[in-house]
Design a protein around this motif. Structure first.
Motif, PDB file in Angstrom:
ATOM      1  N   TYR A  83      97.562   2.487  47.255  1.00  0.00           N
ATOM      2  CA  TYR A  83      98.916   2.798  47.179  1.00  0.00           C
ATOM      3  C   TYR A  83      98.735   4.579  47.691  1.00  0.00           C
ATOM      4  CZ  TYR A  83      99.779  -1.397  44.522  1.00  0.00           C
ATOM      5  OH  TYR A  83      99.551  -2.673  44.216  1.00  0.00           O
ATOM      6  N   LEU A  84      99.594   4.881  48.605  1.00  0.00           N
ATOM      7  CA  LEU A  84      99.732   6.159  49.180  1.00  0.00           C
ATOM      8  C   LEU A  84     101.079   6.476  49.226  1.00  0.00           C
ATOM      9  CD1 LEU A  84      96.873   5.748  51.880  1.00  0.00           C
ATOM     10  CD2 LEU A  84      96.405   6.994  49.867  1.00  0.00           C
ATOM     11  N   ARG A  85     101.824   6.202  48.266  1.00  0.00           N
ATOM     12  CA  ARG A  85     103.139   6.663  48.376  1.00  0.00           C
ATOM     13  C   ARG A  85     103.456   8.287  48.368  1.00  0.00           C
ATOM     14  NH1 ARG A  85     103.212   2.813  44.046  1.00  0.00           N
ATOM     15  NH2 ARG A  85     104.114   0.833  44.967  1.00  0.00           N
ATOM     16  N   TRP A  86     104.393   8.678  49.300  1.00  0.00           N
ATOM     17  CA  TRP A  86     104.631  10.401  49.329  1.00  0.00           C
ATOM     18  C   TRP A  86     103.356  11.157  49.550  1.00  0.00           C
ATOM     19  CZ3 TRP A  86     109.539  10.653  50.300  1.00  0.00           C
ATOM     20  CH2 TRP A  86     110.519   9.824  49.791  1.00  0.00           C
ATOM     21  N   CYS A  87     102.259  10.666  50.026  1.00  0.00           N
ATOM     22  CA  CYS A  87     101.387  11.476  50.396  1.00  0.00           C
ATOM     23  C   CYS A  87     101.702  12.129  51.665  1.00  0.00           C
ATOM     24  CB  CYS A  87      99.822  10.617  50.441  1.00  0.00           C
ATOM     25  SG  CYS A  87      99.318  10.035  48.874  1.00  0.00           S
ATOM     26  N   SER A  88     101.914  13.257  51.723  1.00  0.00           N
ATOM     27  CA  SER A  88     102.728  13.992  52.775  1.00  0.00           C
ATOM     28  C   SER A  88     101.941  14.461  53.618  1.00  0.00           C
ATOM     29  CB  SER A  88     103.420  15.098  52.058  1.00  0.00           C
ATOM     30  OG  SER A  88     102.752  16.103  51.556  1.00  0.00           O
ATOM     31  N   GLN A  89     100.642  14.557  53.716  1.00  0.00           N
ATOM     32  CA  GLN A  89      99.582  15.183  54.730  1.00  0.00           C
ATOM     33  C   GLN A  89      98.985  13.785  55.542  1.00  0.00           C
ATOM     34  OE1 GLN A  89      97.423  18.642  54.081  1.00  0.00           O
ATOM     35  NE2 GLN A  89      98.317  18.990  52.181  1.00  0.00           N
ATOM     36  N   VAL A  90      99.215  12.620  55.221  1.00  0.00           N
ATOM     37  CA  VAL A  90      98.599  11.584  55.821  1.00  0.00           C
ATOM     38  C   VAL A  90      99.174  11.447  57.316  1.00  0.00           C
ATOM     39  CG1 VAL A  90      98.072   9.107  55.640  1.00  0.00           C
ATOM     40  CG2 VAL A  90      97.670  10.576  53.506  1.00  0.00           C
ATOM     41  N   ARG A  91      98.369  11.232  58.147  1.00  0.00           N
ATOM     42  CA  ARG A  91      98.879  11.061  59.579  1.00  0.00           C
ATOM     43  C   ARG A  91      98.488   9.526  60.029  1.00  0.00           C
ATOM     44  NH1 ARG A  91     100.615  16.062  61.798  1.00  0.00           N
ATOM     45  NH2 ARG A  91     100.213  17.937  60.248  1.00  0.00           N
ATOM     46  N   ASP A  92      98.790   9.635  61.435  1.00  0.00           N
ATOM     47  CA  ASP A  92      98.222   8.293  62.146  1.00  0.00           C
ATOM     48  C   ASP A  92      96.698   8.261  62.092  1.00  0.00           C
ATOM     49  OD1 ASP A  92     100.883   7.851  62.502  1.00  0.00           O
ATOM     50  OD2 ASP A  92     100.804   8.425  64.582  1.00  0.00           O
ATOM     51  N   PHE A  93      95.792   9.298  62.418  1.00  0.00           N
ATOM     52  CA  PHE A  93      94.512   9.373  62.394  1.00  0.00           C
ATOM     53  C   PHE A  93      93.921   8.707  61.009  1.00  0.00           C
ATOM     54  CE2 PHE A  93      90.440  11.437  61.975  1.00  0.00           C
ATOM     55  CZ  PHE A  93      89.773  10.866  63.233  1.00  0.00           C
ATOM     56  N   GLY A  94      94.526   9.061  60.190  1.00  0.00           N
ATOM     57  CA  GLY A  94      94.159   8.307  58.704  1.00  0.00           C
ATOM     58  C   GLY A  94      94.259   7.047  58.775  1.00  0.00           C
ATOM     59  N   LEU A  95      95.502   6.286  59.470  1.00  0.00           N
ATOM     60  CA  LEU A  95      95.646   4.890  59.604  1.00  0.00           C
ATOM     61  C   LEU A  95      94.741   4.142  60.355  1.00  0.00           C
ATOM     62  CD1 LEU A  95      99.749   4.613  59.848  1.00  0.00           C
ATOM     63  CD2 LEU A  95      98.091   4.484  57.818  1.00  0.00           C
ATOM     64  N   GLN A  96      93.773   5.015  61.295  1.00  0.00           N
ATOM     65  CA  GLN A  96      92.909   4.164  62.151  1.00  0.00           C
ATOM     66  C   GLN A  96      91.748   3.913  61.351  1.00  0.00           C
ATOM     67  OE1 GLN A  96      93.367   3.403  65.104  1.00  0.00           O
ATOM     68  NE2 GLN A  96      95.230   4.039  65.238  1.00  0.00           N
ATOM     69  N   HIS A  97      91.362   4.753  60.246  1.00  0.00           N
ATOM     70  CA  HIS A  97      90.229   4.427  59.196  1.00  0.00           C
ATOM     71  C   HIS A  97      90.707   3.200  58.426  1.00  0.00           C
ATOM     72  CE1 HIS A  97      88.025   8.331  60.270  1.00  0.00           C
ATOM     73  NE2 HIS A  97      89.156   8.881  59.879  1.00  0.00           N
ATOM     74  N   LEU A  98      91.834   3.247  58.094  1.00  0.00           N
ATOM     75  CA  LEU A  98      92.329   1.839  57.095  1.00  0.00           C
ATOM     76  C   LEU A  98      92.148   0.674  58.066  1.00  0.00           C
ATOM     77  CD1 LEU A  98      95.556   3.316  55.147  1.00  0.00           C
ATOM     78  CD2 LEU A  98      93.029   3.431  54.416  1.00  0.00           C
ATOM     79  N   CYS A  99      92.464   0.805  59.212  1.00  0.00           N
ATOM     80  CA  CYS A  99      92.441  -0.583  60.021  1.00  0.00           C
ATOM     81  C   CYS A  99      90.935  -1.342  59.974  1.00  0.00           C
ATOM     82  CB  CYS A  99      92.720  -0.248  61.368  1.00  0.00           C
ATOM     83  SG  CYS A  99      94.594   0.129  61.678  1.00  0.00           S
ATOM     84  N   GLY A 100      89.979  -0.295  59.543  1.00  0.00           N
ATOM     85  CA  GLY A 100      88.565  -0.960  59.238  1.00  0.00           C
ATOM     86  C   GLY A 100      88.637  -1.848  57.809  1.00  0.00           C
ATOM     87  N   MET A 101      89.370  -1.805  56.963  1.00  0.00           N
ATOM     88  CA  MET A 101      89.275  -2.292  55.800  1.00  0.00           C
ATOM     89  C   MET A 101      89.804  -3.731  55.653  1.00  0.00           C
ATOM     90  SD  MET A 101      90.696   0.972  53.595  1.00  0.00           S
ATOM     91  CE  MET A 101      90.083   0.324  51.934  1.00  0.00           C
ATOM     92  N   ARG A 102      88.824  -4.503  56.070  1.00  0.00           N
ATOM     93  CA  ARG A 102      89.105  -5.932  55.975  1.00  0.00           C
ATOM     94  C   ARG A 102      89.519  -6.712  54.935  1.00  0.00           C
ATOM     95  NH1 ARG A 102      90.334  -5.402  61.201  1.00  0.00           N
ATOM     96  NH2 ARG A 102      88.718  -4.535  62.642  1.00  0.00           N
ATOM     97  N   ASN A 103      89.095  -6.101  53.756  1.00  0.00           N
ATOM     98  CA  ASN A 103      89.493  -7.018  52.792  1.00  0.00           C
ATOM     99  C   ASN A 103      90.899  -6.487  52.017  1.00  0.00           C
ATOM    100  OD1 ASN A 103      87.221  -8.491  52.317  1.00  0.00           O
ATOM    101  ND2 ASN A 103      85.935  -6.857  51.693  1.00  0.00           N
ATOM    102  N   LEU A 104      91.530  -5.408  52.494  1.00  0.00           N
ATOM    103  CA  LEU A 104      92.580  -4.969  52.085  1.00  0.00           C
ATOM    104  C   LEU A 104      93.778  -5.938  52.268  1.00  0.00           C
ATOM    105  CD1 LEU A 104      93.607  -2.202  50.793  1.00  0.00           C
ATOM    106  CD2 LEU A 104      94.493  -1.548  53.057  1.00  0.00           C
ATOM    107  N   GLN A 105      94.320  -6.193  51.041  1.00  0.00           N
ATOM    108  CA  GLN A 105      95.511  -6.851  50.651  1.00  0.00           C
ATOM    109  C   GLN A 105      96.792  -6.276  50.506  1.00  0.00           C
ATOM    110  OE1 GLN A 105      94.724 -10.263  48.214  1.00  0.00           O
ATOM    111  NE2 GLN A 105      92.530 -10.462  49.087  1.00  0.00           N
ATOM    112  N   THR A 106      97.047  -5.086  49.808  1.00  0.00           N
ATOM    113  CA  THR A 106      98.257  -4.565  49.447  1.00  0.00           C
ATOM    114  C   THR A 106      97.924  -3.112  49.882  1.00  0.00           C
ATOM    115  OG1 THR A 106      98.482  -6.182  47.760  1.00  0.00           O
ATOM    116  CG2 THR A 106      99.795  -3.896  47.537  1.00  0.00           C
ATOM    117  N   LEU A 107      99.044  -2.728  50.740  1.00  0.00           N
ATOM    118  CA  LEU A 107      98.865  -1.419  51.040  1.00  0.00           C
ATOM    119  C   LEU A 107     100.473  -0.649  51.073  1.00  0.00           C
ATOM    120  CD1 LEU A 107      97.732   1.090  52.615  1.00  0.00           C
ATOM    121  CD2 LEU A 107      98.191   0.208  54.853  1.00  0.00           C
ATOM    122  N   SER A 108     100.396   0.468  50.612  1.00  0.00           N
ATOM    123  CA  SER A 108     101.702   0.869  50.455  1.00  0.00           C
ATOM    124  C   SER A 108     101.723   2.499  51.006  1.00  0.00           C
ATOM    125  CB  SER A 108     102.399   1.209  48.809  1.00  0.00           C
ATOM    126  OG  SER A 108     103.475   1.991  48.696  1.00  0.00           O
TER     127      SER A 108
END
Length: 525
Positions: A449-474
């Motif tokens: 859960y990363l709600r209202w994390c105002s400094q997260v950008r698209d580059f950070g999402l590229q890291h998350l795309c490698g989390m194959r076991n992730l089921q819930t993302l906010s």
């Protein structure tokens, strides 16, 4: 013996003699025809004894005689493969028994013994003819149909209003506690005070009839309301109550003590907005059987209340506390004896807690699996480091609304909490893509859960795309995310829930695109 029976025996005897004589004739002819060219026995065999009778040969065959001449005589010279005679047959046990005198005596004794009565065969059950309903009205009044209909097609929360349809539906729904599993009886005391005595009696009686085990008192309930609940609930119904919740009540220590004394089966207690309950009341009424306790927004609750909890509840498994005046000293009341049982600790908006309080937690409760420090605004990266190094069994960690948390805390978490499954970082405004990169290395994480994390950008999402076991993302409220970056989330094939509310970069086209490529994922706009 009757004539008919004797006639049967005589005919059987004649038939047996005929077959035995035929056996002798076949045996003689076979012996004569199986010899060599001169009509004698084949080479390598012995001639059968001429004095052997047919009956002796029959006896040798059935009783397993060892005489080679007798066996040869019966077999009539028939040879198996390689010119060998087949082996004699095995000895049937029934013939051996008849040759023994003792066996014959036992057989006669068994015949003279009284026979057991014949077993009675139960008559075949005739299935009742299926009932035929002539109209929808008949079907909707059939109790057997309604019982299955309500159980299969309605969730417990949907069954709350069904008893109001008619008395038949009410009787069916009130007939079994299974229809009310997971539901709580909510007593809105302000409304109940305006009802008649009979209406209040029926309301409280329905708790017993429906077998409910959870009671909620709300609507400014007072001590008088609490005492009426004690009077109305019978002893069996009170023992069935396992969970009690008081919400925004004016119940004092006296009323709380009466409730807990009457509900002997209670093991879960929740107090929310009960400003008349004091620390002295908790010392007086808390019972050792309570394993789950929640206290929130009770202005008279402070450090001493935590002391009462630590001393009086040795079997406590879950403790949730929201108290603005609790300090680090309160957590010093916990001792290692709670470490064996206390597994879930939630400290919400405890503004006075610092890293020193975290030290008390990790030393006294090393076996925690769930820890929440949400809103504990004085906790820093050093406090998170203490948690990561000393609580290796954590499965869930909530450090949301902690403005002093930075990427360094996420590095500690990623390195040490290898079994963590759920991480909540809402409103941690100093987290950047670097911290998200640390989190992406956690293979066990399935909810982030990363709600209202105002400094997260698209580059950070590229890291998350490698989390194959992730089921819930906010990612709700993250203002710097674009439609291009969010579209890359389709790589998370195991995702089951994605929250994108209040994301400026999300559009209707993006939602349609995500739903098309993640058909098993619930996309929350």
């Amino acid at each position: 013996m009757s004539m008919s029976a004797q006639g049967v025996v005589e005919r059987a005897s004649a038939e047996l003699s005929k077959r035995i004589n035929g056996l002798g004739l076949r045996s003689s002819s076979a012996s004569a025809g199986s010899g060599g060219p001169t009509g004698g026995p084949p080479p390598g065999t012995h001639s059968p004894s001429k004095g052997t009778s047919v009956m002796e040969r029959v006896t040798n065959v059935f009783c397993g005689g060892s005489s080679s001449s007798a066996a040869n005589g019966f077999n009539g010279g028939h040879r198996g493969p390689g010119g060998c005679l087949p082996p004699p047959p095995d000895k049937p046990s029934r013939f051996l028994a008849l040759r023994s005198t003792s066996a014959v005596g036992k057989a006669h004794a068994a015949l003279r013994a009284p026979r057991p009565p014949p077993r009675t065969v139960p008559p075949p059950q005739v299935k009742a003819a299926p009932r035929v309903w002539h109209s929808w009205s008949d079907l909707m009044m059939d109790e057997r149909f309604l019982a299955r209909f309500f159980h299969i097609y309605f969730a417990p929360s949907d069954r709350k209003t069904l008893p109001q349809v008619c008395s038949v539906w009410r009787d069916v729904l009130y007939s079994s506690p299974r229809f009310w599993t997971g539901l709580a009886m909510v007593a809105r005391c302000r409304e109940l005070r305006g009802a008649t005595v009979e209406s209040r009696r029926r309301f409280y009686n329905s708790v017993h009839v429906r077998g409910m085990d959870t009671v909620v008192l709300s609507g400014a309930a007072s001590d008088d309301d609490a005492l009426e609940l004690v009077r109305q609930l019978s002893a069996p119904a009170a023992r069935r109550i396992h969970s009690l919740s008081l919400r925004c009540c004016a119940v004092t220590d006296r009323g709380l003590e009466s409730l807990l004394a009457h509900m002997q089966g209670l093991f879960q207690l929740s107090l929310s907005g009960c400003n008349e309950v004091t620390e002295a009341g908790l010392w007086a009424c808390l019972s050792p059987r309570i394993v789950s306790l929640g206290i929130a927004d009770c202005i008279n609750i402070a450090d001493e209340a935590v002391g009462a909890v630590a001393q009086l509840l040795p079997s406590l498994y879950e403790f949730s506390l929201q108290a603005y005046h609790v300090t680090d000293a309160a957590l010093g009341y916990f001792s290692p004896k709670q470490s064996a049982t206390l597994s879930i600790l939630r400290l919400h908006s405890c503004w006075e807690l610092t890293n020193h309080g975290v030290v008390n937690i990790v030393h006294s409760l090393p076996n925690l699996t769930v820890l929440s420090l949400s809103g504990c605004s004085k906790i820093t990266d050093d406090g998170v480091e203490l948690v990561a190094e000393n609580l290796p069994k954590l499965r869930s960690l909530d450090i949301s609304w902690c403005p002093r948390i930075t990427d360094a805390a996420l590095e500690y978490i990623a390195c040490d909490l290898t079994q963590l499954e759920e991480l909540t970082l809402d409103r941690c405004v100093h987290i950047t893509d670097i911290g998200v990169g640390y989190i992406s290395t956690m293979l066990s994480l399935n909810a982030l859960y990363l709600r209202w994390c105002s400094q997260v950008r698209d580059f950070g999402l590229q890291h998350l795309c490698g989390m194959r076991n992730l089921q819930t993302l906010s990612l709700a409220g993250c203002p710097l995310l674009t439609s291009s970056g969010l579209s890359s989330l389709i790589q998370l094939r195991h995702l089951r829930e994605l929250e994108l509310t209040n994301c400026p970069g999300a559009s209707q086209e993006l939602f349609d695109y995500l739903r098309e490529h993640l058909p098993r994922c619930l996309v929350i706009e």
